[in-house]
Structures are given as C-alpha cells and as structure tokens.
Design a protein around this motif. Structure first.
Motif, PDB file in Angstrom:
ATOM      1  N   ILE A   1      -6.621  -4.613  -1.906  1.00 57.66           N
ATOM      2  CA  ILE A   1      -6.022  -5.712  -2.046  1.00 57.66           C
ATOM      3  C   ILE A   1      -6.913  -6.910  -2.199  1.00 57.66           C
ATOM      4  O   ILE A   1      -7.850  -7.184  -1.063  1.00 57.66           O
ATOM      5  CB  ILE A   1      -4.818  -6.100  -1.359  1.00 57.66           C
TER       6      ILE A   1
ATOM      7  N   PRO B   1      -1.247  11.850  -2.099  1.00 54.91           N
ATOM      8  CA  PRO B   1      -1.159  10.444  -1.279  1.00 54.91           C
ATOM      9  C   PRO B   1      -2.261  10.564  -0.445  1.00 54.91           C
ATOM     10  O   PRO B   1      -2.901   9.315  -0.306  1.00 54.91           O
ATOM     11  CB  PRO B   1       0.274  10.266  -0.376  1.00 54.91           C
ATOM     12  N   ALA B   2      -2.694  11.584   0.211  1.00 55.64           N
ATOM     13  CA  ALA B   2      -4.060  11.740   1.210  1.00 55.64           C
ATOM     14  C   ALA B   2      -5.233  10.998   0.586  1.00 55.64           C
ATOM     15  O   ALA B   2      -5.906  10.345   1.530  1.00 55.64           O
ATOM     16  CB  ALA B   2      -4.121  12.975   1.589  1.00 55.64           C
TER      17      ALA B   2
ATOM     18  N   ASP C   1      -7.047  -4.905   6.715  1.00 55.29           N
ATOM     19  CA  ASP C   1      -5.521  -4.860   6.504  1.00 55.29           C
ATOM     20  C   ASP C   1      -5.391  -4.490   4.775  1.00 55.29           C
ATOM     21  O   ASP C   1      -4.086  -4.547   4.329  1.00 55.29           O
ATOM     22  CB  ASP C   1      -5.285  -6.346   6.610  1.00 55.29           C
ATOM     23  N   ASN C   2      -6.445  -4.866   4.077  1.00 55.87           N
ATOM     24  CA  ASN C   2      -6.334  -4.895   2.679  1.00 55.87           C
ATOM     25  C   ASN C   2      -6.898  -3.749   2.062  1.00 55.87           C
ATOM     26  O   ASN C   2      -6.770  -3.574   0.714  1.00 55.87           O
ATOM     27  CB  ASN C   2      -7.190  -5.985   2.119  1.00 55.87           C
ATOM     28  N   TRP C   3      -7.270  -2.514   2.844  1.00 53.15           N
ATOM     29  CA  TRP C   3      -7.517  -1.548   2.416  1.00 53.15           C
ATOM     30  C   TRP C   3      -6.477  -0.420   2.811  1.00 53.15           C
ATOM     31  O   TRP C   3      -6.631   0.061   4.077  1.00 53.15           O
ATOM     32  CB  TRP C   3      -9.089  -1.233   2.912  1.00 53.15           C
ATOM     33  N   GLY C   4      -6.199   0.365   1.742  1.00 51.47           N
ATOM     34  CA  GLY C   4      -5.231   1.490   2.054  1.00 51.47           C
ATOM     35  C   GLY C   4      -5.763   2.756   1.597  1.00 51.47           C
ATOM     36  O   GLY C   4      -6.241   2.826   0.627  1.00 51.47           O
ATOM     37  N   ILE C   5      -5.424   3.754   2.757  1.00 53.45           N
ATOM     38  CA  ILE C   5      -5.638   5.227   2.139  1.00 53.45           C
ATOM     39  C   ILE C   5      -4.566   6.097   2.691  1.00 53.45           C
ATOM     40  O   ILE C   5      -4.088   5.954   3.844  1.00 53.45           O
ATOM     41  CB  ILE C   5      -7.158   5.806   2.359  1.00 53.45           C
ATOM     42  N   GLY C   6      -4.062   6.992   1.995  1.00 54.27           N
ATOM     43  CA  GLY C   6      -2.980   7.980   2.764  1.00 54.27           C
ATOM     44  C   GLY C   6      -1.800   7.100   2.859  1.00 54.27           C
ATOM     45  O   GLY C   6      -0.987   7.345   3.640  1.00 54.27           O
ATOM     46  N   GLY C   7      -1.634   5.929   2.222  1.00 56.21           N
ATOM     47  CA  GLY C   7      -0.347   5.235   2.166  1.00 56.21           C
ATOM     48  C   GLY C   7      -0.196   4.363   3.338  1.00 56.21           C
ATOM     49  O   GLY C   7       0.573   3.642   3.586  1.00 56.21           O
ATOM     50  N   GLU C   8      -1.650   4.302   4.113  1.00 55.10           N
ATOM     51  CA  GLU C   8      -1.443   3.366   5.071  1.00 55.10           C
ATOM     52  C   GLU C   8      -2.526   2.196   5.181  1.00 55.10           C
ATOM     53  O   GLU C   8      -3.783   2.679   4.591  1.00 55.10           O
ATOM     54  CB  GLU C   8      -1.713   4.153   6.583  1.00 55.10           C
ATOM     55  N   SER C   9      -2.665   1.090   5.640  1.00 57.03           N
ATOM     56  CA  SER C   9      -3.928   0.369   5.796  1.00 57.03           C
ATOM     57  C   SER C   9      -4.888   0.896   6.876  1.00 57.03           C
ATOM     58  O   SER C   9      -4.443   1.579   7.802  1.00 57.03           O
ATOM     59  CB  SER C   9      -3.359  -1.143   6.147  1.00 57.03           C
ATOM     60  N   VAL C  10      -6.123   0.781   6.709  1.00 54.45           N
ATOM     61  CA  VAL C  10      -7.097   1.189   7.433  1.00 54.45           C
ATOM     62  C   VAL C  10      -7.030   0.744   8.908  1.00 54.45           C
ATOM     63  O   VAL C  10      -7.152   1.151   9.857  1.00 54.45           O
ATOM     64  CB  VAL C  10      -8.536   0.917   6.983  1.00 54.45           C
TER      65      VAL C  10
ATOM     66  N   VAL D   1      -6.175   2.285  -2.214  1.00 52.64           N
ATOM     67  CA  VAL D   1      -5.226   1.116  -2.533  1.00 52.64           C
ATOM     68  C   VAL D   1      -6.301  -0.406  -1.831  1.00 52.64           C
ATOM     69  O   VAL D   1      -6.607  -0.153  -0.714  1.00 52.64           O
ATOM     70  CB  VAL D   1      -3.972   0.422  -2.219  1.00 52.64           C
TER      71      VAL D   1
ATOM     72  N   ILE E   1       0.733  -1.135  -0.028  1.00 50.91           N
ATOM     73  CA  ILE E   1      -0.130   0.083  -0.016  1.00 50.91           C
ATOM     74  C   ILE E   1       0.770   1.290  -0.120  1.00 50.91           C
ATOM     75  O   ILE E   1       0.588   2.074  -0.782  1.00 50.91           O
ATOM     76  CB  ILE E   1      -0.810   0.100   1.126  1.00 50.91           C
ATOM     77  N   LYS E   2       1.742   1.376   1.033  1.00 56.56           N
ATOM     78  CA  LYS E   2       2.662   2.458   0.960  1.00 56.56           C
ATOM     79  C   LYS E   2       3.684   2.576  -0.310  1.00 56.56           C
ATOM     80  O   LYS E   2       3.835   3.650  -0.799  1.00 56.56           O
ATOM     81  CB  LYS E   2       3.733   2.319   2.159  1.00 56.56           C
TER      82      LYS E   2
ATOM     83  N   THR F   1       1.506   3.811  -3.358  1.00 54.04           N
ATOM     84  CA  THR F   1       1.039   5.333  -3.022  1.00 54.04           C
ATOM     85  C   THR F   1       2.341   6.060  -3.188  1.00 54.04           C
ATOM     86  O   THR F   1       1.975   7.379  -3.839  1.00 54.04           O
ATOM     87  CB  THR F   1       0.522   5.418  -1.521  1.00 54.04           C
TER      88      THR F   1
ATOM     89  N   THR G   1      -5.373   8.844  -2.163  1.00 54.76           N
ATOM     90  CA  THR G   1      -5.011   7.640  -2.855  1.00 54.76           C
ATOM     91  C   THR G   1      -5.515   6.437  -2.310  1.00 54.76           C
ATOM     92  O   THR G   1      -5.016   6.198  -0.982  1.00 54.76           O
ATOM     93  CB  THR G   1      -3.533   7.395  -3.230  1.00 54.76           C
TER      94      THR G   1
END
Lengths: 65, 65, 65, 65, 65, 65
Positions: free
Chosen positions: A44, A37-38, B50-59, A42, A22-23, A26, A40
C-alpha cells in the motif's frame, strides 16, 4: 503468487484498515482465481495530496474548493 | 536502458547496502543482457511494515507472532 | 519478501537469460539484505521499442539513426 | 482514463511545480490522445537520492563527485 | 480516487473473472476506506510465466517440477 | 533522471502519437523542474479494456452500454 499495489491518498488510514484491506484483497484473489494466499503480496502506497492529481488538479487544490 | 524498481520493507537498510544493491543489479543487467550501465536506472522503495501484506496479513502482525 | 520489477525493451531476451536474471536478483537481495529467497518475487516487463522513450525520443527512432 | 506515475528525486519540488506538472501531463494526454481529463490520474513519487541509482551508483554518491 | 494494480501470471483468467476482481477490489476500498467507486481505477497485468520469478526460479521452471 | 510510466487502454494509439507523448512529457519535466532530458525515461503500457476497471466495471463493459 499475485502481487497487488494499492495507491491511496495519505489521509489517516489506520493500521487496522490497512490490515483489513490486505486480508480482503488476498481473499478475493483466492476466491475468484484460486490464487494461493500464502504467496500473495500486497503493498500500500499512501501518497501526499500535493502529489496526487485528478482532472488536471492536485487533490490538495480540489479539497480547498 | 533498463528500469528496475525494488520494494523492500523499511527496516534499516543502510545507504551502503542500497548502493551495493544498485551496483549489483546494474552489473547483472550488463552481464546477462548486455544492457548499458550508464542508462540503467534503479529505484528502491522502502515500505512500512503496516503497508506490506503477505499471506493475508501485514508484516507488522506477522512479526509479532 | 522483496518485490522487484524489471523493465527492459522487448528485443529477444531468452527464457534462459530471464531465469538467470531472476536468480541473480534474488541472490543479491539474500546476500546484501538477508532477504528470504523463498518469498522474493521478481517480474520482468518487456516493452516494445515504440513504447520506451529516452532523451525525448522513442527507442525505435533512436535505433534508426 | 489514463494513469501516469512520475518518479523524481526528492530535491525540493514545490507544490506549485507539482501542480503544474499534473496539469501539463493531463493536457498532453487530452491533446494527443483525446483522453478525458476528468478521469486522468497522475501520481508523483519523490525518492530519496540514496534510493535512486543510475550508472550503477546512487544519486547521493554522484552528486558528491 | 484509489489506483490499484494487480499482477498475476497469464494462465487463462477469463473476462468474467477479471470483471469480478475489479468489482471486488472497488467495493473493498469503498467499504473499508469510504473511497468513491466512481473514481477508483484498477488495472490488471497478466505476466508470462517465464517473466515471473519466485524463490529464485521462473514459474515456468517451478511448474515443470 | 525522472522516470515516467503512462498507462492507457490499448485502443490504437499510433507510434507517432506515442512519440509525441514521450517528447511532451520529457519537455515538461525539463521546463518545470529543470530535469535533464537526456536521462529522462518514459514507458507506455497499453492495457486491454478487459484489464482496466473504473467505477467497479471493466472498460469493455462500460463501452457496451
């Protein structure tokens, strides 16, 4: 504002590896296309090997050979 | 004939809430674009945090802060 | 944080109609599931009628009958 | 090099049926469009009936009638 | 064997930038999850700003403010 | 009720070939999984070769070698 969906076979990727992915994605979008990035997102999807096919066969079958 | 895919984090949405969402989206497409509700398809994917990211981090990580 | 993808046939939906759809879906997710509108993303794909099939036929062919 | 995603309701499709589907779709793309089977990827998503809507209702509700 | 779909607004990304993105994402999956680059597929969708919504508004409208 | 999305590179598939693909996939789902053809939806995305990557390279670049 990009949205990225990553599909992999479900074979034990850890929370740490997924966080790294994810990191990494992004950061790539920020570096190459100046995307913020804020906002973006992702996601999985981890897919059972019975449900993933390549070359006309499921991954389950390929792994057995 | 529209097809709508909704992705949300898996955090306890009930069958009733999901039914309400399906109804609401189908109605919107009929009202705004005159799409036939009978052939409007909606699918909902509930995704682990764990599988969702926003802002470069997982939720998962964001929720812990 | 939801992500919604709407697929419709390309048949002249206006920018105003698409804006109304974006607003409507975002509001639904806030109302039904308390999702934050600020991070709700909606994308709309408009698909040529040759590239959309239902009942084993393309929409182009169905419309001609 | 095609990528195909098939979404069906989760209702007991067997590994054999899914393998047959992967094989069938890969063969179709080779036959009709001369696509290389070796790099044709197929993924199958099996979706709970609560999470699949048609005609404004979930499949769970439709099946009960 | 991963499959990655990247959605961005259509705003002039060059072929070189898109090639860099494809290379970067493929490398990430190889480095973090040991995925084989030879069968890693990446597709990029560039979406009109009228067809992308965030915060209940289209990007076209947001950009005008 | 299945939904199938097929992604191919944009390289001149004809309306006839796409119609054949829609028919073929719909028939497969009926034959293998007894899915109702009347509500089987198929969409085809044709993607520019700059926007499709495999092996860390765009298809445009691969085709030039």
């Amino acid at each position: 504002m990009p949205y990225v969906n990553i599909k992999i076979t479900r074979e034990g990727a850890t929370a740490e590896q997924k966080a790294e992915l994810i990191k990494g994605v992004t950061d790539l979008l920020a570096k190459i296309l100046r995307k913020n990035p804020a906002t973006t997102v992702v996601t999985i999807d981890e897919i059972e090997t019975d449900n993933w096919g390549i070359g006309g066969e499921s991954v389950t079958v390929r792994r057995k050979r």
